[in-house]
Design an enzyme around this catalytic site. Sequence first.
Site, short mmCIF file in Angstrom:
data_model
loop_
_atom_site.label_atom_id
_atom_site.label_comp_id
_atom_site.label_asym_id
_atom_site.label_seq_id
_atom_site.Cartn_x
_atom_site.Cartn_y
_atom_site.Cartn_z
N ASP A 367 -5.99 -1.38 -13.26
CA ASP A 367 -5.64 -0.62 -14.46
C ASP A 367 -5.14 0.75 -13.98
OD1 ASP A 367 -5.58 0.16 -17.21
OD2 ASP A 367 -7.44 1.25 -16.86
N LYS A 368 -4.45 1.47 -14.85
CA LYS A 368 -3.96 2.79 -14.47
C LYS A 368 -4.94 3.89 -14.85
CE LYS A 368 -0.92 4.99 -16.99
NZ LYS A 368 -1.64 6.27 -17.25
#
Length: 616
Positions: A367-368
């Site tokens: 995920d960012k």
Amino acid sequence: MALEPKIPVAGGEEDTTELRDMTQRFWISAVLSVPVFILAMVHVFPNAPAWVASDWSRWVQFLLSTPVVLWAGAPFFQRGWQSIHNRSLNMFTLIAMGVGVAYIYSAIVMLAPGIFPPSFQEHGKIGVYFEAAAVITVLVLLGQVLELRARSRTGSAIRALLRLAPRTARVVRDNEERDVALDQVHASDTLRVRPGEKIPVDGKITDGKTSVDESMITGEPMPVEKTNGDRVTGGTINQTGSVLMIAEKVGADTVLSRIVEMVAQAQRSRAPIQGLADKVASWFVPAVIAAAALTFIVWSTIGPEPRFAHAIVNAVAVLIIACPCALGLATPMSIMVGVGRGAQAGVLIKQAEAMERLERVDTLVVDKTGTLTEGKPRLTTIVSFDSLNENDLLAAAASVEHQSEHPLASAIVRGAQDRHVTLTKITNFQSSTGGGVSAEVDGRSVLVGKPQFLKAQKIGDVEKLESKALELQAQGQTAIFVGIDGRAAGVLAVSDPIKESSPTAIKHLHELGIKVIMLTGDNERTAKAVSQKLGIDEVEAGVEPQRKNERVRQLQEQGRIVAMAGDGINDAPALAAADVGIAMGTGTDVAMESAGVTLVKGVCAVSRKRSGSVAR
């Protein structure tokens, strides 16, 4: 084993009956088995006293091991019999046979020693195996307790998800507003959602303007402005305005309910290696039984006299040796060492399988927000015009934004505090939903917001700020325009900064031959900016929780061993579905419960050793 609900239900208490029962059996059997083990093994020490081989010592072993095997080990005999009855042989079959034969044989030796010929004796005594039966039972019980605790943590993750939905909703019926239980909300009902409340179900806004914290779904920290016709998701948080919405999806059809079901389904599923273990067990158990039968036949036909006695002893030996007591000792020891070393490095390992699978990982899905980035909006850039210095521009903007409820405003105020900029008391504060804010600061008119807002207020030269704003937006930053006394004064940029450890971590992962794929709910422009800075192999933006889950499964179907790293509720299904889930300790409890590994400080640091390739 005890059944688990296929569809999780909110509000229900966890059923820990089986865990309590197994824990009680384990501790009682452990207390009883320690003296049995000591009495049986003390003879191996030099100058052991003569009483250790006496009859009373053997009778004490018999009396203490009987409740351990017959009471504490009863569930294993039940499961062993069920495996035979259902023609699905497994390790419980072998455990039941090994423990049962060792105990029954030893009990017959104690109760009817006369039926055995003198050749069975060694130093005048026939050997007994009470300590083997008791200790094996204790080890298997320990394994059951550990497994049940892990299942309990799995259930707590799902219950945490369910608690995200509000218990009640405010329904508007017959021009009256009243609170009703969430399960009484129907599609097409009109609902009132006030500031600070959770949106009860999925639907569409019909009246009002607001900003909604959708980090639960997208993982992004910056709230999204909503107005008439915009869709909202149950469980997200309404921040600023009071709105009316129409319910479209309720009950099991909501996004939150589907996330709960995906997490539950992923955690019920079995990894490929578990399927291989089952196949091995299905062949291993019959093979052991066949070996024991063959041993009995060979010894009883061509063995030395007394053939029948030797046949029984050796057949029993095969069953006892094949019982997985050595595995029960070796596995917990290796797990303890691995978990302990990981904890010292700030890596919490919840599932033992995660340690084994991490070594084989060849693809890391990340995920960012909150994983590669810090997960908190922060003032990152200040661009001033007309000879106005940065601190003066920031002081004017932060003084106005201090009165605003918008999350970006709080980032600007925090930025001013970090730079020790003094805020000024303001007058005539006004807020335009979806546009910006304005006020008088030391006699100057200050406007902060979108370019359209400044243009509507007749601020000149806004165009010269827009070119700079485009550069900042290309870097994944959100630009906020500032106008002072009728002229464009500068641009403030807010973004979610990349963690200092992320570039090094990605570099080391590539050196280890691991492919890195970023899946984020953020917009494509920001996602590409982050991926280019870090050298990510692949990137997908605007990804919903279900898509993350599907992408992980697609990679697994391609034969890849997938680790998933994330920190948000929206990452939970993918964390549970991946071969190894890695949660940030700075993230949500749901993510940490769904993952097998948690990085306590939420910092990405990778060891160059292959065995610790992802966990460090």
